[in-house]
Motif scaffolding. Structure first.
Motif, PDB file in Angstrom:
ATOM      1  N   ALA A 169      -1.321   4.620  -0.954  1.00  0.00           N
ATOM      2  CA  ALA A 169      -0.736   5.812  -0.329  1.00  0.00           C
ATOM      3  C   ALA A 169      -0.416   6.882  -1.364  1.00  0.00           C
ATOM      4  O   ALA A 169      -0.455   8.081  -1.057  1.00  0.00           O
ATOM      5  CB  ALA A 169       0.525   5.430   0.445  1.00  0.00           C
ATOM      6  N   ALA A 170      -0.096   6.460  -2.593  1.00  0.00           N
ATOM      7  CA  ALA A 170       0.155   7.422  -3.662  1.00  0.00           C
ATOM      8  C   ALA A 170      -1.139   7.996  -4.217  1.00  0.00           C
ATOM      9  O   ALA A 170      -1.170   9.123  -4.727  1.00  0.00           O
ATOM     10  CB  ALA A 170       0.955   6.754  -4.786  1.00  0.00           C
TER      11      ALA A 170
ATOM     12  N   LEU B 237      -4.118   8.301  -2.382  1.00  0.00           N
ATOM     13  CA  LEU B 237      -4.948   8.966  -1.378  1.00  0.00           C
ATOM     14  C   LEU B 237      -4.813  10.490  -1.389  1.00  0.00           C
ATOM     15  O   LEU B 237      -5.829  11.185  -1.220  1.00  0.00           O
ATOM     16  CB  LEU B 237      -4.637   8.401   0.008  1.00  0.00           C
TER      17      LEU B 237
ATOM     18  N   ARG C 290      -7.588   4.468   7.431  1.00  0.00           N
ATOM     19  CA  ARG C 290      -7.435   5.914   7.230  1.00  0.00           C
ATOM     20  C   ARG C 290      -8.722   6.641   6.880  1.00  0.00           C
ATOM     21  O   ARG C 290      -8.753   7.862   6.879  1.00  0.00           O
ATOM     22  CB  ARG C 290      -6.387   6.161   6.128  1.00  0.00           C
TER      23      ARG C 290
ATOM     24  N   PHE D 122      -5.526  -0.941   4.105  1.00  0.00           N
ATOM     25  CA  PHE D 122      -4.858   0.354   4.235  1.00  0.00           C
ATOM     26  C   PHE D 122      -5.882   1.484   4.259  1.00  0.00           C
ATOM     27  O   PHE D 122      -5.818   2.387   5.108  1.00  0.00           O
ATOM     28  CB  PHE D 122      -3.880   0.540   3.079  1.00  0.00           C
TER      29      PHE D 122
ATOM     30  N   PRO E 215       0.805  -1.223   0.000  1.00  0.00           N
ATOM     31  CA  PRO E 215       0.000   0.000   0.000  1.00  0.00           C
ATOM     32  C   PRO E 215       0.841   1.277   0.000  1.00  0.00           C
ATOM     33  O   PRO E 215       0.407   2.294  -0.545  1.00  0.00           O
ATOM     34  CB  PRO E 215      -0.822  -0.123   1.291  1.00  0.00           C
ATOM     35  N   ALA E 216       2.023   1.229   0.594  1.00  0.00           N
ATOM     36  CA  ALA E 216       2.878   2.414   0.593  1.00  0.00           C
ATOM     37  C   ALA E 216       3.231   2.855  -0.819  1.00  0.00           C
ATOM     38  O   ALA E 216       3.539   4.032  -1.053  1.00  0.00           O
ATOM     39  CB  ALA E 216       4.159   2.129   1.380  1.00  0.00           C
ATOM     40  N   GLU E 217       3.160   1.920  -1.779  1.00  0.00           N
ATOM     41  CA  GLU E 217       3.479   2.232  -3.173  1.00  0.00           C
ATOM     42  C   GLU E 217       2.234   2.425  -4.028  1.00  0.00           C
ATOM     43  O   GLU E 217       2.346   2.829  -5.180  1.00  0.00           O
ATOM     44  CB  GLU E 217       4.321   1.100  -3.774  1.00  0.00           C
TER      45      GLU E 217
ATOM     46  N   GLN F 210      -5.033  -3.293  -0.370  1.00  0.00           N
ATOM     47  CA  GLN F 210      -5.286  -1.845  -0.360  1.00  0.00           C
ATOM     48  C   GLN F 210      -6.500  -1.506   0.500  1.00  0.00           C
ATOM     49  O   GLN F 210      -6.552  -0.440   1.123  1.00  0.00           O
ATOM     50  CB  GLN F 210      -5.479  -1.321  -1.786  1.00  0.00           C
TER      51      GLN F 210
END
Length: 240
Positions: A35-36, A38, A68, A64, A30-32, A61
């Protein structure tokens, strides 16, 4: 490939996919990925409506996003095998999952009656469907959004075909994560430039924002750098 045939193909894919990280071509961390996305989607989420991750797969995803987003988060997929894997992976976290074909108008209307207007996250789903299926999926998104929801849609661009072709022509053969997609009959149908916004305009939605981003995969190049696909994203919804 639509309906039951598509569900069978995806069930076979997810049944055969090895457990663990980096075993599915598009299942990047998800960081890649989310997160990109959002930062481009979040400004449109002023109303804390439910969020539906359409085509959630194994839920990476979705989890994640659930950590949030202010409202409830539901991942849906036409593959029961994918949903079962998502539930096992997510455990008792805030994300929920269920089997649902977002191209099935009756099923989508029933979900909208249950949840009310919702936000939608749709990543890399449309290009796997034939043209009629793409239109049905866009209509499904419009039905879930209702009057107040907003949708974030991201799809590989036409330029992604060259990147995929390069992977398929690797001297040692395509990477197993990509070969598995074709082995289960899930050959991408693709989206020509301009078709992505046209699909949602035809479904009665306005394009509220748009842009391009690299879409991460789990593969690495010969030099160890991540393999990404060019992609286009949209935020869609009804104006006013």
């Amino acid at each position: 490939m639509t309906g039951g045939a598509a569900a069978d193909a995806w069930d076979g894919f997810w049944r055969a996919a090895p457990p663990g990280p980096n075993t599915v071509f598009w299942d990047a961390a998800p960081a890649e990925v989310a997160a990109a996305h959002l930062p481009h989607f979040a400004p449109h989420l002023a109303q804390p409506l439910p969020l539906v991750d359409v085509g959630c797969g194994n839920g990476t995803q979705t989890v994640f996003l659930a950590e949030r987003h202010a409202g409830p988060v539901l991942g849906v997929d036409l593959s029961a095998e994918a949903v079962a894997r998502a539930r096992r992976t997510a455990g008792a976290g805030p994300a929920a999952f269920r089997t649902l074909d977002a191209a099935d108008a009756d099923a989508v209307r029933a979900l909208h009656r249950e949840l009310g207007d919702s936000h939608v996250y749709l990543r890399g789903v449309l290009h796997q469907a034939p043209p009629a299926g793409q239109a049905a999926l866009a209509a499904g998104v419009a039905a879930l959004l209702g009057a107040r929801g907003r949708g974030f849609v991201v799809e590989p661009s036409e330029a992604a075909k060259a990147a995929l072709a390069g992977l398929l022509r690797r001297p040692g053969g395509p990477p197993p994560t990509l070969a598995a997609v074709f082995e289960h009959g899930i050959a991408p149908a693709g989206l020509t430039e301009g078709r992505l916004p046209d699909l949602f305009r035809a479904a009665g939605l306005a394009v509220l924002a748009a842009g391009s981003l690299p879409l991460a995969t789990t593969e690495r190049g010969a030099d160890g750098t991540p393999v990404t696909l060019p992609s286009n994203w949209l935020v869609v919804g009804r104006r006013g």
